[in-house]
Write an enzyme that holds these catalytic residues in place. Structure first.
Site, mmCIF file in Angstrom:
data_model
loop_
_atom_site.group_PDB
_atom_site.id
_atom_site.type_symbol
_atom_site.label_atom_id
_atom_site.label_comp_id
_atom_site.label_asym_id
_atom_site.label_seq_id
_atom_site.Cartn_x
_atom_site.Cartn_y
_atom_site.Cartn_z
ATOM 1 N N GLY A 373 0.827 -1.197 0.000
ATOM 2 C CA GLY A 373 0.000 0.000 0.000
ATOM 3 C C GLY A 373 0.861 1.246 0.000
ATOM 4 O O GLY A 373 2.084 1.180 0.177
ATOM 5 N N PRO A 374 0.241 2.408 -0.220
ATOM 6 C CA PRO A 374 0.993 3.660 -0.261
ATOM 7 C C PRO A 374 1.673 3.952 1.077
ATOM 8 O O PRO A 374 1.289 3.412 2.125
ATOM 9 C CB PRO A 374 -0.091 4.720 -0.568
ATOM 10 N N SER A 375 2.662 4.832 1.047
ATOM 11 C CA SER A 375 3.314 5.258 2.280
ATOM 12 C C SER A 375 2.296 5.937 3.192
ATOM 13 O O SER A 375 1.421 6.667 2.728
ATOM 14 C CB SER A 375 4.442 6.244 1.969
ATOM 15 N N GLY A 376 2.421 5.683 4.499
ATOM 16 C CA GLY A 376 1.512 6.287 5.460
ATOM 17 C C GLY A 376 0.203 5.552 5.628
ATOM 18 O O GLY A 376 -0.722 6.056 6.283
ATOM 19 N N GLY A 378 -0.184 2.717 7.221
ATOM 20 C CA GLY A 378 -0.255 2.027 8.508
ATOM 21 C C GLY A 378 0.441 0.684 8.548
ATOM 22 O O GLY A 378 0.234 -0.091 9.481
ATOM 23 N N LYS A 379 1.299 0.394 7.563
ATOM 24 C CA LYS A 379 1.945 -0.927 7.494
ATOM 25 C C LYS A 379 2.878 -1.155 8.695
ATOM 26 O O LYS A 379 2.812 -2.183 9.370
ATOM 27 C CB LYS A 379 2.725 -1.048 6.178
ATOM 28 N N THR A 380 3.747 -0.182 8.970
ATOM 29 C CA THR A 380 4.686 -0.330 10.092
ATOM 30 C C THR A 380 3.951 -0.322 11.428
ATOM 31 O O THR A 380 4.337 -1.025 12.364
ATOM 32 C CB THR A 380 5.742 0.791 10.048
ATOM 33 N N GLU A 503 10.492 -5.189 4.460
ATOM 34 C CA GLU A 503 11.194 -4.993 3.177
ATOM 35 C C GLU A 503 12.705 -4.952 3.396
ATOM 36 O O GLU A 503 13.366 -3.928 3.225
ATOM 37 C CB GLU A 503 10.709 -3.717 2.494
#
Length: 587
Positions: A373-376, A378-380, A503
């Site tokens: 998904g795009p940066s920001g 909520g992945k991290t 990553e």
């Protein structure tokens, strides 16, 4: 009234903090006893001087009296020296105890605490504030206790010798108290502000020196120079304020002493002339006056330091009272080989600003799940929730049918292996870094096997000191690919059931990436794996891909399924994989 209550609270906090370190009572008793003996010997000297003046002649001084005086002085010096040593021992014992409590506390404070507090402030609690407490105990407590004894003893003897002159002489003290007490209150305010400014300056130092390469690479020396100078000037101003108060207190004390001397010489001279007291008594009065005034200086210094100490105590107690994690509270993980389910999880670092919104998906046992998904999006943050650095505001994460919140933190985190983009290393050897966090002795065979599976053995064996090679602060002596392989070896040694990869190859060159990908393949075998993907090429073969957009799951499936049904995923694929934009496009 508020100030009085706060002061009482500070007193209680300081006493309780010291008592909790269990200072050696025997050493404290001996130190105080020796201080008492030393002070009492000092109180006898003016009486000896009085008799010597009143009946002075060479013949009146016998060898025995001279020897007794010399012995008294030697005993006083020895007692004072031992007392100072013991108080230093006690002070260092207390500070070591406080630092141990702080260190234990800092290691069990949750991650949100470190989000709210700067690193430099926390370091200042451990170093500067505890040093202030040590200074009070080792340098000023003796002077305060012996000063009180000296003052009380001297006043008692003076009242016995001539109570009228004593009362007239001490009529000056209420005036001095009215002047000095407000100054002491101001000193408390200034000292507390100084502690805060010192913590801020420590933060600047810690941030700049730990990232000095970034500072130089960005050409930010002039910016940081100005920030540092601003902090130094601020500390200078607070130091001047403290110095101003101390400068006012010193001449006031001298003024009190001069007034007492004037009263003593004027009224005492009249008493000697009238025959009411002898010349020896007047000399004794002068000596006892100094045994009162000099300890008063020590006591005023003690209270100045006490104000600083209470300010430092406030800061330390706030850290000790902060909510902490209990790594051992909860059940032990007995079967980590189950699917992980994220069920309607909502989370935000601020309750009114959610980052993840009603997120749900499943990570199947032994399979690879990728989050894209795009940066920001909520992945991290999702990784942080899985590691239980934070607790969801709503929803649950389950291992099988059990909420992961039921397991102890130590047991749960022991099931997780984490390899990030940066792969942080500690200052130490390669062996230290691979074995970091292991609760048992690692054999040479285990170490070599982990390095071999991580494809780290080839470059390690080429180093002159092999596994004993120092990696430098944050692993600066190793390349990015070497640091990643050390991190993978560390994860392999832990043999985790759940693997999280942020990553891990995104910042590597193609040659290093190929080697690290091979190592990751070894690491992922048979483990439930969650991957944060910034490049789709690394996760097209994942068993399940979860597309996260602005904190919301907008699609799940395989690479082919998402290409067919998810518009934004197709755009990602078209940009990164050079695919045709049509839905039926294939890799």
């Amino acid at each position: 009234m508020k100030n009085s209550a706060a002061s009482n609270g500070n007193w209680r906090s300081l006493i309780q903090l010291v008592r909790q370190t269990r200072p050696p009572k025997a050493a404290l008793s001996i130190a105080l006893g020796l201080s008492l003996i030393s002070t009492l010997v000092g109180l006898l000297i003016p009486l000896f001087t009085k008799n010597a003046v009143d009946s002075f002649s060479v013949s009146s001084l016998s060898p025995g009296q001279i020897a007794a005086m010399a012995g008294a002085f030697l005993a006083q010096a020895a007692a004072g020296g031992v007392s100072v040593y013991l108080l230093n021992y006690i002070g260092h014992h207390v500070v070591a105890g406080i630092r141990e409590r702080l260190w234990h506390k800092l290691l069990v404070l949750p991650v949100p605490y470190y989000d709210r507090h700067r690193t430099g402030d926390t370091i200042s609690r451990m170093t500067n504030d505890t040093s202030v407490i040590k200074g009070l105990i080792t340098e000023h407590t003796t002077g305060f206790i012996t000063g009180i004894i000296s003052i009380v003893g001297s006043i008692a003897v003076l009242l016995y010798m001539d109570w009228r002159m004593t009362l007239i002489m001490f009529s000056v003290f209420p005036l001095a108290f009215l002047i000095l007490f407000p100054l002491a209150r101001r000193m408390y305010t200034f000292s507390k502000d100084t502690q805060q400014e010192t913590a801020k300056f420590t933060s600047v130092l810690n941030r700049v020196l730990s990232e000095i390469r970034l500072v130089k690479a960005a050409g930010a020396e002039s910016v940081e120079l100005e920030r540092g100078d601003t902090a130094i000037r601020s500390l200078f101003r607070f130091g001047l304020r403290e110095g101003t108060v101390q400068a006012m207190m010193a001449p006031l004390i001298s003024f009190v002493l001069l007034m007492l001397l004037v009263v003593l010489f004027g009224y005492g001279g009249m008493r000697v002339a009238s025959g009411a007291i002898s010349a020896g008594q007047l000399v004794a009065f002068m000596l006892y006056l100094f045994q009162i005034v000099l300890p008063l200086t020590q006591i005023s210094t003690f209270f100045t330091q006490l104000q600083k100490t209470m300010g430092a105590t406030d800061m330390i107690v706030k850290v000790l009272e902060d909510e902490e994690e209990n790594p051992e509270a909860g059940d032990r993980v007995t079967d980590a080989g189950q699917s992980l389910r994220v069920e309607r999880v909502t989370f935000g670092y601020k309750p009114d600003e959610p980052i993840l919104k009603d997120v749900s998906f499943t990570m199947e046992t032994g399979k690879v799940t990728a989050i894209v998904g795009p940066s920001g999006s909520g992945k991290t943050t999702l990784f942080s929730l899985l590691e239980r650095f934070y607790t969801p505001l709503a929803g649950e994460i389950r291992l099988g049918d059990t909420s992961i919140g039921r397991y102890s933190l130590a047991s749960w985190r022991n099931q997780i292996g984490y390899v990030s983009q940066e792969s942080p290393l500690i200052a130490g050897t390669i062996r230290d870094n691979i074995c970091y966090g292991m609760q048992r002795e690692v054999s040479a065979e285990e170490l070599a096997q982990a390095a071999r599976m991580a494809y780290a053995d080839t470059f390690i064996e080429e180093l002159p000191e092999k596994y004993e090679t120092e990696v430098g602060e944050r692993g600066i002596k190793l390349s990015g690919g070497q640091r990643q392989r050390i991190a993978i070896a560390r994860a392999l040694l832990r043999n985790p059931k759940i693997l999280m990869l942020d990553e891990a190859t995104s910042s590597l060159d193609s040659r290093s990436e190929a080697v690290v990908q091979q190592a990751l393949g070894n690491l992922m075998q048979g483990r439930t794996t969650l991957v944060i993907a910034h490049r789709l090429s690394t996760v097209v073969d994942a068993d399940r891909i979860v597309f996260l957009e602005k904190g919301v799951v907008t699609g799940t499936g395989t690479h082919e399924q998402l290409l067919a049904m998810h518009e934004m995923y197709r755009q990602f694929a078209a940009q990164q994989l050079k695919l045709a934009a049509e839905p039926q496009g294939a890799l």
